[in-house]
Design a protein around this motif. Structure first.
Motif, PDB file in Angstrom:
ATOM      1  N   ARG A   1       0.827  -1.204   0.000  1.00 16.86           N
ATOM      2  CA  ARG A   1       0.000   0.000   0.000  1.00 16.86           C
ATOM      3  C   ARG A   1       0.863   1.256   0.000  1.00 16.86           C
ATOM      4  O   ARG A   1       0.484   2.287  -0.557  1.00 16.86           O
ATOM      5  N   LEU A   2       2.030   1.187   0.636  1.00 21.44           N
ATOM      6  CA  LEU A   2       2.930   2.332   0.746  1.00 21.44           C
ATOM      7  C   LEU A   2       4.227   2.056  -0.005  1.00 21.44           C
ATOM      8  O   LEU A   2       4.695   0.910  -0.042  1.00 21.44           O
ATOM      9  N   PRO A   3       4.843   3.081  -0.574  1.00 18.78           N
ATOM     10  CA  PRO A   3       6.076   2.869  -1.347  1.00 18.78           C
ATOM     11  C   PRO A   3       7.332   2.802  -0.480  1.00 18.78           C
ATOM     12  O   PRO A   3       8.441   2.881  -1.003  1.00 18.78           O
ATOM     13  N   TYR A   4       7.174   2.634   0.810  1.00 19.21           N
ATOM     14  CA  TYR A   4       8.323   2.590   1.714  1.00 19.21           C
ATOM     15  C   TYR A   4       8.009   1.641   2.866  1.00 19.21           C
ATOM     16  O   TYR A   4       6.846   1.287   3.119  1.00 19.21           O
TER      17      TYR A   4
ATOM     18  N   THR B   1       1.209   4.060  15.072  1.00 22.64           N
ATOM     19  CA  THR B   1       2.426   4.856  15.099  1.00 22.64           C
ATOM     20  C   THR B   1       3.516   4.041  14.414  1.00 22.64           C
ATOM     21  O   THR B   1       3.559   2.816  14.522  1.00 22.64           O
ATOM     22  N   ALA B   2       4.363   4.705  13.665  1.00 22.36           N
ATOM     23  CA  ALA B   2       5.428   4.023  12.935  1.00 22.36           C
ATOM     24  C   ALA B   2       6.539   5.023  12.643  1.00 22.36           C
ATOM     25  O   ALA B   2       6.364   6.236  12.802  1.00 22.36           O
ATOM     26  N   ALA B   3       7.677   4.494  12.210  1.00 16.59           N
ATOM     27  CA  ALA B   3       8.812   5.354  11.902  1.00 16.59           C
ATOM     28  C   ALA B   3       9.365   5.017  10.532  1.00 16.59           C
ATOM     29  O   ALA B   3       9.267   3.871  10.066  1.00 16.59           O
ATOM     30  N   VAL B   4       9.931   6.023   9.876  1.00 20.81           N
ATOM     31  CA  VAL B   4      10.678   5.834   8.635  1.00 20.81           C
ATOM     32  C   VAL B   4      12.004   6.570   8.776  1.00 20.81           C
ATOM     33  O   VAL B   4      12.082   7.586   9.489  1.00 20.81           O
ATOM     34  N   PRO B   5      13.059   6.085   8.140  1.00 23.44           N
ATOM     35  CA  PRO B   5      14.354   6.769   8.275  1.00 23.44           C
ATOM     36  C   PRO B   5      14.402   8.061   7.459  1.00 23.44           C
ATOM     37  O   PRO B   5      13.862   8.138   6.354  1.00 23.44           O
ATOM     38  N   ASP B   6      15.034   9.086   8.047  1.00 24.42           N
ATOM     39  CA  ASP B   6      15.232  10.323   7.287  1.00 24.42           C
ATOM     40  C   ASP B   6      16.513  10.217   6.457  1.00 24.42           C
ATOM     41  O   ASP B   6      17.099   9.130   6.331  1.00 24.42           O
ATOM     42  N   SER B   7      16.983  11.321   5.886  1.00 21.23           N
ATOM     43  CA  SER B   7      18.141  11.285   4.987  1.00 21.23           C
ATOM     44  C   SER B   7      19.422  10.871   5.701  1.00 21.23           C
ATOM     45  O   SER B   7      20.383  10.440   5.058  1.00 21.23           O
ATOM     46  N   THR B   8      19.433  10.994   7.030  1.00 18.31           N
ATOM     47  CA  THR B   8      20.631  10.599   7.797  1.00 18.31           C
ATOM     48  C   THR B   8      20.519   9.169   8.322  1.00 18.31           C
ATOM     49  O   THR B   8      21.452   8.669   8.945  1.00 18.31           O
TER      50      THR B   8
ATOM     51  N   TYR C   1       8.838  13.296  13.936  1.00 16.88           N
ATOM     52  CA  TYR C   1       8.989  13.387  15.393  1.00 16.88           C
ATOM     53  C   TYR C   1       9.977  12.355  15.931  1.00 16.88           C
ATOM     54  O   TYR C   1      10.226  11.309  15.324  1.00 16.88           O
ATOM     55  N   ASP C   2      10.535  12.682  17.106  1.00 15.63           N
ATOM     56  CA  ASP C   2      11.463  11.766  17.763  1.00 15.63           C
ATOM     57  C   ASP C   2      10.739  10.556  18.340  1.00 15.63           C
ATOM     58  O   ASP C   2      11.308   9.470  18.445  1.00 15.63           O
ATOM     59  N   ARG C   3       9.494  10.743  18.713  1.00 14.67           N
ATOM     60  CA  ARG C   3       8.697   9.662  19.279  1.00 14.67           C
ATOM     61  C   ARG C   3       7.231  10.079  19.280  1.00 14.67           C
ATOM     62  O   ARG C   3       6.913  11.239  19.493  1.00 14.67           O
ATOM     63  N   ILE C   4       6.338   9.113  19.040  1.00 14.99           N
ATOM     64  CA  ILE C   4       4.902   9.351  19.180  1.00 14.99           C
ATOM     65  C   ILE C   4       4.314   8.210  20.000  1.00 14.99           C
ATOM     66  O   ILE C   4       4.583   7.033  19.728  1.00 14.99           O
ATOM     67  N   THR C   5       3.522   8.549  20.990  1.00 18.27           N
ATOM     68  CA  THR C   5       2.858   7.570  21.846  1.00 18.27           C
ATOM     69  C   THR C   5       1.357   7.827  21.805  1.00 18.27           C
ATOM     70  O   THR C   5       0.914   8.973  21.930  1.00 18.27           O
ATOM     71  N   ILE C   6       0.569   6.768  21.597  1.00 23.23           N
ATOM     72  CA  ILE C   6      -0.882   6.910  21.661  1.00 23.23           C
ATOM     73  C   ILE C   6      -1.393   6.088  22.834  1.00 23.23           C
ATOM     74  O   ILE C   6      -0.801   5.071  23.211  1.00 23.23           O
ATOM     75  N   TYR C   7      -2.500   6.527  23.408  1.00 22.78           N
ATOM     76  CA  TYR C   7      -3.028   5.859  24.590  1.00 22.78           C
ATOM     77  C   TYR C   7      -4.524   6.129  24.694  1.00 22.78           C
ATOM     78  O   TYR C   7      -5.061   7.052  24.076  1.00 22.78           O
ATOM     79  N   SER C   8      -5.201   5.289  25.495  1.00 23.14           N
ATOM     80  CA  SER C   8      -6.619   5.472  25.778  1.00 23.14           C
ATOM     81  C   SER C   8      -6.783   5.796  27.252  1.00 23.14           C
ATOM     82  O   SER C   8      -6.051   5.266  28.093  1.00 23.14           O
ATOM     83  N   GLU C   9      -7.735   6.666  27.569  1.00 23.05           N
ATOM     84  CA  GLU C   9      -8.001   6.992  28.958  1.00 23.05           C
ATOM     85  C   GLU C   9      -9.488   7.249  29.154  1.00 23.05           C
ATOM     86  O   GLU C   9     -10.206   7.582  28.213  1.00 23.05           O
ATOM     87  N   TRP C  10      -9.933   7.071  30.389  1.00 22.55           N
ATOM     88  CA  TRP C  10     -11.330   7.279  30.734  1.00 22.55           C
ATOM     89  C   TRP C  10     -11.583   8.761  30.944  1.00 22.55           C
ATOM     90  O   TRP C  10     -10.902   9.405  31.732  1.00 22.55           O
ATOM     91  N   ASP C  11     -12.546   9.310  30.220  1.00 19.64           N
ATOM     92  CA  ASP C  11     -12.904  10.719  30.343  1.00 19.64           C
ATOM     93  C   ASP C  11     -14.068  10.825  31.331  1.00 19.64           C
ATOM     94  O   ASP C  11     -15.203  10.439  31.030  1.00 19.64           O
ATOM     95  N   ALA C  12     -13.772  11.333  32.525  1.00 15.78           N
ATOM     96  CA  ALA C  12     -14.792  11.418  33.565  1.00 15.78           C
ATOM     97  C   ALA C  12     -15.920  12.360  33.178  1.00 15.78           C
ATOM     98  O   ALA C  12     -17.071  12.169  33.576  1.00 15.78           O
ATOM     99  N   GLN C  13     -15.627  13.377  32.391  1.00 19.45           N
ATOM    100  CA  GLN C  13     -16.652  14.348  32.023  1.00 19.45           C
ATOM    101  C   GLN C  13     -17.678  13.763  31.062  1.00 19.45           C
ATOM    102  O   GLN C  13     -18.879  13.946  31.227  1.00 19.45           O
ATOM    103  N   THR C  14     -17.196  13.042  30.061  1.00 22.33           N
ATOM    104  CA  THR C  14     -18.107  12.459  29.080  1.00 22.33           C
ATOM    105  C   THR C  14     -18.492  11.025  29.419  1.00 22.33           C
ATOM    106  O   THR C  14     -19.341  10.435  28.752  1.00 22.33           O
ATOM    107  N   GLN C  15     -17.863  10.451  30.477  1.00 21.46           N
ATOM    108  CA  GLN C  15     -18.122   9.078  30.895  1.00 21.46           C
ATOM    109  C   GLN C  15     -17.889   8.103  29.739  1.00 21.46           C
ATOM    110  O   GLN C  15     -18.704   7.232  29.447  1.00 21.46           O
TER     111      GLN C  15
END
Length: 390
Positions: A309-312, A327-334, A354-368
């Motif tokens: 699907r992707l050329p890299y 989340t995933a990483a690809v090498p830059d020119s260096t 970016y140097d790093r990306i982190t995704i997470y799930s959390e409980w939203d008390a306001q919207t329950q």
């Protein structure tokens, strides 16, 4: 059924802001409406759930008018399903489980060591005898459907239940779980043996077939059977996943190395085993890992014909997002890995910078409700972002 219509009407009323404000003024936790009732707790909002069980608080149930109809007296509580809620009573190490109806009446006494929420009109329960687990199924009125005599039981699926009979032995240490060894077969919803107990492992039925394993010379060999027990995919695989989007991941040992590919429901190898790893197809694409002589494993997003699907290549992939984001990483020119975020179809959501990306799930008390968010790091600075289902 009249009770079902009442539940629908009450569920709609539960969205009233006045009702929610009334409940939240009394309770630290207010759950979503199910069958016209909501789990509530005066204790701090629990930080996690185990399966369908809320933990870390005491619970009762309120109706959609904001009235407490089942007193706060349970240590575990599930949402209502099929007119019943699974509840637990007692300290964690000796807790017993049972089921109540919307009035709070104990339909099934809290006398089981483990139990599950209703599924297809059946209640999965377990009693321990020493280290042995004895599983069975009850009907919603408490009648025994499948006797509590099975060491393993899967969830009901397509009229059949994968079950195992065998023996339990203590774990190798006080901290390790007991071990089970036995044979698998399939029961119908009345507890009758539908497919004899001749397999060393089994999955539940899905789309008319089930993955099962037989004893091999060096390791169990997996294949697929139909609801009559006939073989539809030969027993030649080291590992298989259930079918998803019409295809299944399979692993074969080739020249001493496990390689992964994909088959259709007739057993045809659509993509021959060749990858170091493979994950299920989602929305027409699957993530596969290629063998690498050195360095991190490269991943590719492929279609059902094996095209990329992707050329890299992608590296250090985390595809655990609730909405299919990765989340995933690809090498830059260096050659340095730069991180980004792509969606389930491979479309770039956040650029690879970016140097790093982190995704997470959390409980939203306001919207329950649960929400998904992320943190992108660049040169020591963090940027927060939300992730939405599309």
């Amino acid at each position: 059924m009249a009770a079902g219509l009442l539940a629908l009407a009450c569920s709609a009323a539960a969205q009233s802001p006045q009702t929610l404000r009334k409940l939240k003024s009394k309770y630290r936790y207010v759950g979503p409406p199910h069958n016209g009732l909501m789990a509530v707790s005066p204790d701090p909002i629990p930080g996690s759930k185990i399966g369908a069980f809320f933990i870390g608080a005491h619970f009762g149930y309120a109706d959609t008018l904001g009235q407490l109809v089942v007193p706060v007296r349970f240590d575990y509580a599930s949402d209502f399903s099929d007119g019943l809620a699974l509840v637990g009573i007692g300290p964690r190490d000796v807790r017993k489980f049972g089921y109540i109806d919307p009035s709070g009446r104990a339909v099934i006494p809290a006398e089981y060591d483990e139990a599950a929420v209703p599924q297809n009109g059946l209640l999965k329960v377990m009693r321990r005898e020493g280290v042995a687990e004895q599983w069975g199924y009850l009907s919603t009125d408490g009648t025994t459907v499948v006797p509590l005599e099975y060491g393993k039981l899967m969830k009901p699926a397509e009229g059949l239940i994968a079950a195992a009979k065998g023996t339990w032995t203590p774990g190798e240490s006080a901290l390790s779980r007991p071990r089970f060894e036995g044979k698998w077969g399939f029961l119908d919803y009345e507890g009758n043996v539908a497919i004899p107990f001749g397999f060393v492992d089994a999955h539940s039925f899905q789309d008319g077939i089930a993955a099962v394993a037989v004893e091999g010379k060096y390791y169990p060999k997996w294949g697929f059977i139909d609801a009559r027990g006939n073989t539809v995919v030969p027993f030649r695989y080291y590992e298989v996943n259930n079918f998803r989007e019409g295809v299944a991941v399979v692993g074969r040992v080739i020249n001493g190395v496990v390689r992964y590919g994909f088959i259709d429901s007739d057993g045809n190898e659509l993509i021959p085993p060749q990858y170091a790893s493979a994950r299920d197809f989602r929305n027409g694409y699957a993530l596969v890992g290629a063998f690498a002589d050195a360095g991190p494993m490269p991943y590719y997003l492929i279609d059902k014909e094996g095209g990329s699907r992707l050329p890299y290549a992608l590296y250090d992939v985390n595809d655990s997002g609730r909405y299919g984001h990765m989340t995933a990483a690809v090498p830059d020119s260096t050659g340095r890995l730069r991180y980004g975020l792509i969606d389930k179809r491979g479309r770039r959501v956040i650029p690879f910078r970016y140097d790093r990306i982190t995704i997470y799930s959390e409980w939203d008390a306001q919207t329950q409700s649960w929400k998904e968010a992320g943190i992108a790091e660049l040169n020591g600075e963090e940027t927060m972002f939300d992730i939405f289902k599309k």
